[in-house]
Design a protein around this motif. Structure first.
Motif, PDB file in Angstrom:
ATOM      1  N   ALA A 290       0.853  -1.084  -0.036  1.00 54.69           N
ATOM      2  CA  ALA A 290       0.097  -0.167  -0.006  1.00 54.69           C
ATOM      3  C   ALA A 290       0.748   1.088   0.050  1.00 54.69           C
ATOM      4  N   ARG A 291       0.382   2.299  -0.978  1.00 59.00           N
ATOM      5  CA  ARG A 291       1.230   3.426  -0.932  1.00 59.00           C
ATOM      6  C   ARG A 291       1.015   4.133   0.474  1.00 59.00           C
ATOM      7  N   PRO A 292       2.100   5.087   0.541  1.00 61.66           N
ATOM      8  CA  PRO A 292       2.092   5.681   1.925  1.00 61.66           C
ATOM      9  C   PRO A 292       0.805   6.832   1.835  1.00 61.66           C
ATOM     10  N   ASP A 293       0.497   7.405   2.921  1.00 66.28           N
ATOM     11  CA  ASP A 293      -0.903   8.282   2.964  1.00 66.28           C
ATOM     12  C   ASP A 293      -0.197   9.730   2.403  1.00 66.28           C
ATOM     13  N   TRP A 294       1.082   9.927   2.506  1.00 67.15           N
ATOM     14  CA  TRP A 294       1.777  11.440   2.343  1.00 67.15           C
ATOM     15  C   TRP A 294       2.306  11.236   1.106  1.00 67.15           C
ATOM     16  N   LEU A 295       2.836  12.259   0.540  1.00 65.42           N
ATOM     17  CA  LEU A 295       3.655  12.683  -0.629  1.00 65.42           C
ATOM     18  C   LEU A 295       4.980  13.356  -0.234  1.00 65.42           C
ATOM     19  N   LYS A 296       5.982  13.057  -0.670  1.00 62.38           N
ATOM     20  CA  LYS A 296       7.172  13.851  -0.731  1.00 62.38           C
ATOM     21  C   LYS A 296       6.930  15.051  -1.498  1.00 62.38           C
ATOM     22  N   ALA A 410      13.539  18.866   1.585  1.00 64.64           N
ATOM     23  CA  ALA A 410      12.637  17.791   1.397  1.00 64.64           C
ATOM     24  C   ALA A 410      11.619  17.815   2.486  1.00 64.64           C
ATOM     25  N   GLY A 411      10.050  17.596   2.256  1.00 59.65           N
ATOM     26  CA  GLY A 411       9.356  17.599   3.244  1.00 59.65           C
ATOM     27  C   GLY A 411       8.285  16.660   2.745  1.00 59.65           C
ATOM     28  N   THR A 412       7.118  16.894   3.481  1.00 57.73           N
ATOM     29  CA  THR A 412       5.842  15.883   3.215  1.00 57.73           C
ATOM     30  C   THR A 412       4.711  16.751   3.275  1.00 57.73           C
ATOM     31  N   VAL A 413       3.452  16.114   2.537  1.00 55.60           N
ATOM     32  CA  VAL A 413       2.164  16.599   2.615  1.00 55.60           C
ATOM     33  C   VAL A 413       1.340  15.477   2.707  1.00 55.60           C
ATOM     34  N   ARG A 414       0.070  15.521   3.133  1.00 59.61           N
ATOM     35  CA  ARG A 414      -0.765  14.639   3.072  1.00 59.61           C
ATOM     36  C   ARG A 414      -1.498  14.163   1.383  1.00 59.61           C
ATOM     37  N   GLN A 415      -1.596  13.125   1.029  1.00 62.61           N
ATOM     38  CA  GLN A 415      -2.036  12.567  -0.162  1.00 62.61           C
ATOM     39  C   GLN A 415      -3.141  13.693  -0.568  1.00 62.61           C
TER      40      GLN A 415
END
Lengths: 429, 123
Positions: A290-296, A410-415
């Motif tokens: 399953a894909r991560p629930d966040w994006l880079k 680099a950071g993350t956001v929710r999908q």
């Protein structure tokens, strides 16, 4: 049948223009659904694409790639997917439409949005230039579904260019983890263009590569409904073997069991491969989770300027004189700009000097400095130029260069904060 | 098969294996792939995280992890904080660290049994 064949016509923003045509010609040898991708975005390409000059360059590049191969693509019903939309996919799509119209060519053009994120003034002391999420293949499928022959994207994850084509043709659901992983593997292997088929591989001994002056393009063939994936190089120079494919398989991979993309977590730890033909390798055993629930995300931040200056020395005592010059520069910069922290390399003796080995007869001293103040950088480079008359004997061939320094954070956001959506250009035929 | 390799003979990793470096941010990976599957166990024994650390003594990483892929007769080394902040900010000549695969591939390891019977390319 129902195999999807995807060829790569570029592996970076400024790749050989002829490769697209070789890739398109290669695709004509396959039956089934045929796609050509151009992968054109690296970590800081989006920062370079800001501003008028950057925008113009990315339009010129996209059209340059298309000019070389569009006739073959139209004649053979080959669709094109590329992230050459860079920082402005819709504007690049419009420019492509203009170019096609000019040549009386009819293609439906789609574009994908959703990767661009707002930049706050407060971020990085107001020095943030752009912020983009690595979005997945969803928008590519939407654009293809709407009838696009050419899909222009911005910062979708590199392998997603291929996932989009496969997911559309094989009608994958976004929870078909193994199938999504297989398509991601196909994308990962061909997204660097010739790097999987003899480019970036040649060495003496067992690594000799034929035809390096005109390397061919890789084609990934994805079978419907099972985990077989073929990679081949039908035309042009180079070679495609289990050795070249393994190098590319592990390229930029960290944990082989967890390669994170916006579409799926790819696990290549159980992949096996076999040479199944001349310049053809078949891979099996790739699985997905399953894909991560966040994006880079990547934020490009203005970090001022980098200055580089070089000077050459020749002869038996060249290393001694380069070291003398380095001492002079180190001491002078300590007085002029104590915080400058210059970086030095003695090119031709970089490792020999560290190991006290070798006796170079031709070296080049390089100094690099960084600062937010361009004038300061210029002043420090002038110190190298002054070595012409004020340094050790026999220095020559000085070159000075100043370029913008752009950091990427680099950071993350929710999908759901950056959703990959496909569109069709309105006045498309 | 007679072993004509001198006892204690050392050879470069690149005589037995090939590889490629890739960067992401401040992290570098280097693959080490056996030319000949029968040397893989020998490579696994000698091409360790420790040896990789020695290869990078000129710019010590803050961490090194080795992943082993027996199906592919390959290993993947991941080196942390080895690019002075990453491709877009460091002041190096090779800002990506693309040349650094050869820092590891040039390291010396003992020749495998039977090496003396082979030609210089290990075939």
């Amino acid at each position: 049948m129902g195999d999807v064949h995807i060829a790569a016509g570029a592996g970076f923003s400024n790749d050989r223009r002829e490769l697209g045509e070789i890739a398109a010609q290669s695709l004509t040898l396959f039956e089934g659904h045929r796609y050509l991708i151009f992968e054109c975005l690296a970590e800081r390409t989006l920062a370079l694409a800001q501003g008028e000059d950057g925008q113009r360059r990315q339009v010129e590049r996209a059209i340059g790639y298309l000019e070389a191969c569009i006739n073959t693509c139209i004649l053979n019903n080959i669709r094109i997917i590329s992230n050459f939309g860079g920082s402005a996919p819709k504007q690049v799509a419009e420019a492509i439409a203009g170019f096609l119209k000019q040549h009386n060519l009819r293609r439906r053009i789609g574009y994908v949005l959703g990767d661009e994120l707002p930049v706050k003034d407060t971020e990085h002391d107001g020095r943030a230039i752009s912020r983009n999420a690595y979005i997945g293949a969803h928008g590519i499928v939407e654009a293809l579904d709407a009838g696009a022959d050419i899909v222009v994207t911005g910062r979708v994850a590199d392998p997603s260019l291929v996932v989009g084509a496969v997911a559309f043709e094989h009608e994958l659901r976004w929870i078909d983890w193994n199938r999504l992983a297989q398509a991601t593997l196909a994308g990962h292997l061909i997204e660097c263009g010739t790097q999987v088929c003899g480019g970036y591989f040649a060495d003496t001994g067992a690594k000799q590569v034929p035809g390096l002056t005109r390397l061919g393009a890789p084609v990934a063939s994805v079978a419907r409904g099972h985990d077989r994936l073929k990679i081949s190089k039908p035309l042009g120079g180079g070679l495609l073997t289990t050795a070249t494919v393994t190098e590319q398989l592990l390229y930029e991979i960290h944990d082989p069991a967890r390669y994170l993309t916006p579409d799926v977590v790819m696990d290549i730890s159980g992949v096996a491969m076999q040479q199944t033909g001349r310049n053809e390798v078949t891979l099996t055993g790739c699985v997905g989770h399953a894909r991560p629930d966040w994006l880079k995300t990547l934020t490009c931040v203005d970090e001022g300027w980098i200055g580089e200056a070089e000077i050459s020395y020749m002869g038996d005592t060249s290393l001694d004189r380069a070291q003398m010059a380095r001492t002079i520069l180190t001491q002078r910069l300590e007085n002029i700009a104590p915080s400058a922290a210059p970086h030095f390399d003695i090119i031709g003796a970089m490792y020999d000097e560290a190991n006290n080995a070798g006796h170079p007869r031709d070296v080049r001293l390089r100094m690099a400095v960084a600062s937010n103040d361009r004038e300061q950088v210029r002043a420090l480079l002038d110190e190298v130029e002054a070595l012409y008359l004020n340094g050790p004997a026999g220095g020559g061939g000085i070159r000075l260069n100043i370029s913008a320094r752009t950091a990427t954070v680099a950071g993350t956001v929710r999908q759901n904060e950056a959703v990959s959506r496909g569109h069709l250009l309105e006045d498309t035929p | 098969m007679t072993d004509r390799a001198t006892a204690g003979e050392m050879i470069a990793i690149r005589q037995l294996a090939h590889g490629r470096a890739g960067d992401k941010g401040n992290r570098l990976n280097i693959s080490v792939i056996a030319f000949d599957r029968q040397h893989f166990d020998h490579l696994k024994t000698h091409v360790t995280e420790e040896l990789c650390g020695q290869a990078f003594a000129f710019s010590p990483p803050s961490g090194i992890t080795r992943y082993v892929l027996p199906n592919l007769a390959a290993m993947n080394f991941v080196l942390e904080d080895v690019l002075d902040g990453g491709v877009n900010v460091n002041l190096r000549l090779d800002r990506h660290g693309k040349t650094l695969s050869y820092a590891l591939l040039d390291m010396l390891i003992p020749a495998p049994p039977g090496w003396g019977d082979r030609d210089q390319h290990g075939r």
